[in-house]
Design a protein around this motif. Structure first.
Motif, PDB file in Angstrom:
ATOM      1  N   PHE A 244      90.462 -11.346  -3.824  1.00 62.56           N
ATOM      2  CA  PHE A 244      91.742 -11.271  -4.531  1.00 62.56           C
ATOM      3  C   PHE A 244      92.806 -12.021  -3.745  1.00 62.56           C
ATOM      4  CE2 PHE A 244      90.438  -6.806  -6.202  1.00 62.56           C
ATOM      5  CZ  PHE A 244      89.650  -7.399  -7.181  1.00 62.56           C
ATOM      6  N   ILE A 245      93.663 -12.735  -4.474  1.00 66.38           N
ATOM      7  CA  ILE A 245      94.864 -13.326  -3.873  1.00 66.38           C
ATOM      8  C   ILE A 245      96.066 -12.586  -4.437  1.00 66.38           C
ATOM      9  CG2 ILE A 245      96.297 -15.390  -3.606  1.00 66.38           C
ATOM     10  CD1 ILE A 245      93.822 -17.102  -3.912  1.00 66.38           C
ATOM     11  N   TYR A 246      96.861 -11.991  -3.552  1.00 70.88           N
ATOM     12  CA  TYR A 246      98.083 -11.292  -3.938  1.00 70.88           C
ATOM     13  C   TYR A 246      99.295 -12.133  -3.533  1.00 70.88           C
ATOM     14  CZ  TYR A 246      96.128  -6.793  -5.369  1.00 70.88           C
ATOM     15  OH  TYR A 246      95.487  -5.795  -6.055  1.00 70.88           O
ATOM     16  N   GLU A 247     100.284 -12.182  -4.406  1.00 71.14           N
ATOM     17  CA  GLU A 247     101.522 -12.909  -4.118  1.00 71.14           C
ATOM     18  C   GLU A 247     102.704 -11.954  -4.211  1.00 71.14           C
ATOM     19  OE1 GLU A 247     104.042 -16.843  -5.631  1.00 71.14           O
ATOM     20  OE2 GLU A 247     102.039 -16.411  -6.434  1.00 71.14           O
ATOM     21  N   ARG A 248     103.626 -12.089  -3.260  1.00 69.41           N
ATOM     22  CA  ARG A 248     104.792 -11.198  -3.237  1.00 69.41           C
ATOM     23  C   ARG A 248     105.878 -11.732  -4.168  1.00 69.41           C
ATOM     24  NH1 ARG A 248     109.163 -10.584   0.490  1.00 69.41           N
ATOM     25  NH2 ARG A 248     108.229 -12.142   1.864  1.00 69.41           N
ATOM     26  N   HIS A 249     106.395 -10.818  -4.992  1.00 74.47           N
ATOM     27  CA  HIS A 249     107.456 -11.194  -5.941  1.00 74.47           C
ATOM     28  C   HIS A 249     108.752 -10.484  -5.591  1.00 74.47           C
ATOM     29  CE1 HIS A 249     105.127 -13.504  -8.916  1.00 74.47           C
ATOM     30  NE2 HIS A 249     104.104 -12.761  -8.468  1.00 74.47           N
TER      31      HIS A 249
END
Length: 523
Positions: free
Chosen positions: A518-523
């Protein structure tokens, strides 16, 4: 034979035809190339290069971290002056000679302004592929000189159909280069019947293989003893050949290492000291003593195993030195606690000679057996090359897009890999200096030892909260295996991390390695 020649000259036409046929049969075994060698060699080379290039592009999975961290990552750092050097390079137990080969390719690309990430990834593998193809062609003619063209053909089929050779030979692994150099050296080794014997050539190739990987001496030790025993002038062999070539190789490699380390460094000694006497290799896992005999070797040789065992019974007397070398290598590696499939890869070409002799002796059954052999090797070759463990390469392709754009909220990309250390390639597969970090796991070499990876996995949530107490210090992207998601879900939700990408990795998740990435991106 002279009698045959005279009768061919003075006999009648009917007798001439019969005697020419007989002459052809008499010469068949002695002639390793009854067709025109130049034409056959050219056609064979074209076929093998095409075959290996297809092989190269159909291997899109990862095998072990050393494929990148002991070759391409080092080469990238040598040429572009950024990247990450693992503890082995800080301790001076790895030589720069092998990465220098790929660094030369990178330097040429840099000078002509073609250093795209795709070329940086694929050109080193294509170079390794071409070297492997050259060794394949030489191997065919070696078997032809030892046996005959028919046996060489069936041996070559065995060699090309090997799933493990397909899986490994085009990779930028030191083991792959070691195997290529070992195969080439064997082609010049003074085996009974070989027509390309050259002590200078084979000893030079052995020296190169040892520079690439010092453990190559394990394979060559019994063969060198055999050659020494057969040599009439033993003193000349030791001083004028072995000592001279060995000294030159060490001087050249040490000079290269001293230049890039910036200090006096004797890599071969450091390698043996840390791995053997200090047992550093044990840190990466250990197996029971019988592992190579019960699991490792059967897996590496794969469906060829019955042919190999049969070939040993058929041709043991003729090739007992090869059989001894295979056995010796398995025994020595069995004495070392840390074991891997790739360590015994260099003896696989030796095994293929026995397999080819076995297949050639089956006569009417050999085509059926060949069909079974090809199909049974094709399935694991394609599966391991195209499907199994491909996620850690694919994820770098997704992250490569970060090189062109900034992160969300105009933040510069900052990637944190929360995975077992060295799970993915690094800057050699991005080719841009964005900020990245992974969990480190060096072996215990001093009093201030810290295994960051082990500490993290003891309590992932606590480690994350302690490492990132302020939102301003948080990474913009997290890369994790799916098995970790549940353990750090509170951290992800609390800091507005959103899963943006899911990438398949393997059908056989194990421990900390999951089915998907999984790739998680901070928003």
């Amino acid at each position: 034979m002279e009698n045959i020649r005279s009768r061919l000259t003075f006999g009648n036409k009917a007798e001439d035809v019969k005697l020419r046929k007989r002459k052809s049969q008499l010469y068949a075994k002695d002639d390793p190339c009854p067709l025109n060698c130049g034409a056959l060699g050219f056609r064979l080379a074209l076929f093998v290069v095409a075959f290996r290039l297809i092989n190269c592009f159909l291997v899109q999975s990862s095998f072990v971290p050393d494929e990148y961290w002991q070759s391409l990552e080092i080469s990238h750092h040598m040429v572009f002056n950024y990247g990450y050097l693992t503890w082995e390079w800080k301790e001076g137990i790895r030589g720069y000679s092998y990465p220098l080969l790929f660094a030369f390719v990178y330097k040429v690309l840099y000078y002509i302004n073609y250093d795209s990430v795709h070329l940086l990834k694929w050109l080193p593998r294509i170079l390794q592929t071409l070297l492997a193809a050259f060794a394949d062609v030489k191997f065919f003619f070696l078997v032809g000189s030892l046996e005959n063209t028919d046996t060489a053909k069936w041996t070559f089929i065995c060699h090309l159909s090997s799933w493990f050779t397909w899986y490994c030979c085009t990779r930028t692994l030191t083991n792959s280069m070691e195997t290529t150099l070992t195969t080439l050296a064997l082609c010049y080794f003074p085996l009974p019947g070989s027509r390309s014997q050259s002590s200078w050539k084979y000893l030079t190739l052995v020296a190169l293989s040892v520079l690439v990987r010092p453990t190559a001496l394990i394979v060559w030790f019994p063969l060198l003893i055999y050659h020494f025993w057969q040599e009439e002038n033993k003193l000349k062999f030791i001083i004028h050949r072995c000592a001279l070539i060995g000294t030159l190789a060490i001087l050249i490699s040490t000079t290269i290492d001293c230049v890039f380390y910036g200090k006096w460094t004797f890599v071969q000694f450091n390698f043996i000291k840390l791995n053997i006497f200090h047992g550093v290799a044990d840190f990466y896992g250990s197996h029971p003593w019988h592992w190579y005999f019960t699991q490792g070797f059967p897996a590496v040789i794969g469906p060829h195993l019955p042919l190999f065992l049969h070939g040993c019974t058929v041709a043991f007397r003729r090739y007992k030195m090869m059989a001894y070398t295979i056995t010796w290598t398995l025994i020595v590696y069995s004495l070392l606690p840390h074991k891997e499939f790739r360590f015994i890869y260099p003896v696989l070409p030796f095994c293929m000679i026995f397999c080819g002799i076995s297949l050639a002796s089956l006569k009417s059954w050999r085509r059926t057996v060949t069909a079974i052999l090809v199909v049974s090797n094709l399935l694991p070759a394609l599966y391991t090359g195209l499907i199994h463990q491909r996620g850690t390469l694919d994820v770098m392709g997704h992250l490569q897009s970060l090189c062109d754009v900034s992160g969300s909220n105009n933040l510069q990309p900052n990637v944190l890999f929360l995975m077992p250390c060295h799970s993915t390639p690094y800057y050699s597969h991005l080719h841009c200096p964005i900020s990245m970090r992974f969990l480190e796991c060096p072996p215990n070499l001093g009093d201030d030892y810290v295994d960051e990876s082990a500490i993290f996995y003891e309590d992932p949530l606590q480690w994350l909260r302690a490492s990132f107490p302020y939102k301003s210090s948080l990474p913009t992207h997290l890369v994790i295996f799916d098995v970790l998601e549940k353990d750090i879900s509170a951290f992800l939700q609390g800091n507005n991390f959103v899963r943006t990408t899911e990438i398949f990795h393997t059908h056989f998740p194990e421990g900390r390695v999951g089915r998907s990435i999984f790739i998680y991106e901070r928003h």
